[in-house]
Design a protein around this motif. Structure first.
Motif, short mmCIF file in Angstrom:
data_model
loop_
_atom_site.label_atom_id
_atom_site.label_comp_id
_atom_site.label_asym_id
_atom_site.label_seq_id
_atom_site.Cartn_x
_atom_site.Cartn_y
_atom_site.Cartn_z
N TRP A 44 0.98 -1.13 0.11
CA TRP A 44 0.10 -0.09 0.03
C TRP A 44 0.91 1.21 -0.03
O TRP A 44 0.74 2.16 -0.66
CB TRP A 44 -0.98 -0.18 1.17
CG TRP A 44 -1.85 1.16 1.41
CD1 TRP A 44 -2.74 1.30 0.67
CD2 TRP A 44 -1.40 2.35 2.05
NE1 TRP A 44 -3.45 2.79 1.00
CE2 TRP A 44 -2.67 3.14 2.04
CE3 TRP A 44 -0.48 2.60 3.15
CZ2 TRP A 44 -2.56 4.40 2.74
CZ3 TRP A 44 -0.39 3.95 3.76
CH2 TRP A 44 -1.35 4.88 3.51
N GLU A 45 1.96 1.28 0.89
CA GLU A 45 2.78 2.31 0.90
C GLU A 45 3.50 2.87 -0.32
O GLU A 45 3.63 3.89 -0.89
CB GLU A 45 3.85 2.42 1.98
CG GLU A 45 3.14 2.27 3.35
CD GLU A 45 4.30 1.86 4.54
OE1 GLU A 45 5.59 1.47 4.18
OE2 GLU A 45 3.86 1.60 5.80
N LYS A 46 4.01 1.65 -0.96
CA LYS A 46 4.80 1.94 -2.43
C LYS A 46 3.77 2.16 -3.53
O LYS A 46 4.07 3.15 -4.29
CB LYS A 46 5.38 0.54 -2.76
CG LYS A 46 6.36 0.06 -1.60
CD LYS A 46 7.52 1.27 -1.43
CE LYS A 46 8.42 1.00 -0.29
NZ LYS A 46 9.09 2.29 0.11
N ALA A 47 2.42 1.78 -3.36
CA ALA A 47 1.52 2.14 -4.38
C ALA A 47 1.18 3.66 -4.09
O ALA A 47 1.20 4.42 -5.38
CB ALA A 47 0.24 1.24 -4.35
N LYS A 48 0.86 4.06 -3.00
CA LYS A 48 0.40 5.40 -2.66
C LYS A 48 1.71 6.35 -3.16
O LYS A 48 1.56 7.35 -4.03
CB LYS A 48 0.24 5.77 -1.17
CG LYS A 48 -1.02 4.96 -0.64
CD LYS A 48 -2.37 5.11 -1.59
CE LYS A 48 -2.91 6.38 -1.44
NZ LYS A 48 -4.28 6.32 -2.25
N SER A 49 2.97 5.96 -2.86
CA SER A 49 4.22 6.98 -3.37
C SER A 49 4.19 6.80 -4.83
O SER A 49 5.11 7.81 -5.31
CB SER A 49 5.47 6.52 -2.69
OG SER A 49 5.78 5.20 -2.94
N SER A 50 3.74 5.73 -5.57
CA SER A 50 3.89 5.67 -7.10
C SER A 50 2.69 6.34 -7.52
O SER A 50 2.59 6.22 -8.87
CB SER A 50 3.97 4.12 -7.24
OG SER A 50 5.20 3.71 -6.75
#
Length: 193
Positions: free
Chosen positions: A96-102
């Protein structure tokens, strides 16, 4: 009383690239749902292991790639949607964190507060497709409504849609006039006589 502020959309999965993280039961369920709605969906599944049912499911799906490795942030590159579909809450949170930052829209299985979108219950009869959402409250209610709608919508709905398309193409006038004429024609579908 809490309102449902979801905005229903239908993604063209043959024009988008979906990342699914997880190759177990949850990943299988999500990939199956995507392929049932769009057999030509572009899907990349990243997992350390893949259950045999998932491997079997995608063997004839030309646009599905299974990548056996741990998830890394680079897996988000070029993806339009992501689904964190593991039984590991910490890994799902990391995805989730990586999706949000991407800036990739994400669904985290069984974690509504981390979802940008939900995979609703889908009713499909021919070209008619109806999505049902309970705003994450009760997938069981959505499933039951799906069963009811599947039963009451006639199998001949495709013929109705084809005829209405012909009529729509023949109607003259501006948008407002076309809407008025189509509303008069389709009034029979909702009339209570």
């Amino acid at each position: 009383m809490e309102d449902n502020h979801l905005f229903p959309v239908f993604f063209k999965l043959n024009q988008l690239h979906v990342l699914v993280v997880g190759g177990g039961n949850i990943g299988h369920e999500k990939v199956n749902a995507l392929l049932e709605n769009c057999p030509s969906a572009y899907i990349t599944v990243v997992a350390i292991n893949f259950q045999p049912e998932l491997i079997e499911l995608v063997k004839d799906a030309p646009n599905v790639e299974l990548i056996r490795k741990p998830f890394s942030c680079g897996d988000m590159l070029g993806k339009d949607l992501a689904i964190a579909a593991t039984a590991d809450r910490e890994l799902n949170q990391y995805v989730w964190e990586k999706a949000k930052s991407s800036r990739v829209l994400i669904n985290v299985a069984d974690t509504p507060e981390l979802c940008d979108f939900y995979l609703g219950s889908i009713v499909q009869k021919g070209q008619l497709k109806i999505a049902i959402s309970t705003n994450g409250k009760s997938p069981t209610v959505a499933k039951r409504l799906k069963e009811v709608l599947q039963e009451v919508i006639p199998s001949s709905i495709n013929e109705v849609l084809d005829k209405l398309q012909v009529i729509r193409d023949r109607i003259k006038g501006d948008f407002t006039e076309k809407v008025k004429q189509l509303n008069r024609i389709t009034d029979v579908l909702v009339r209570k006589d």
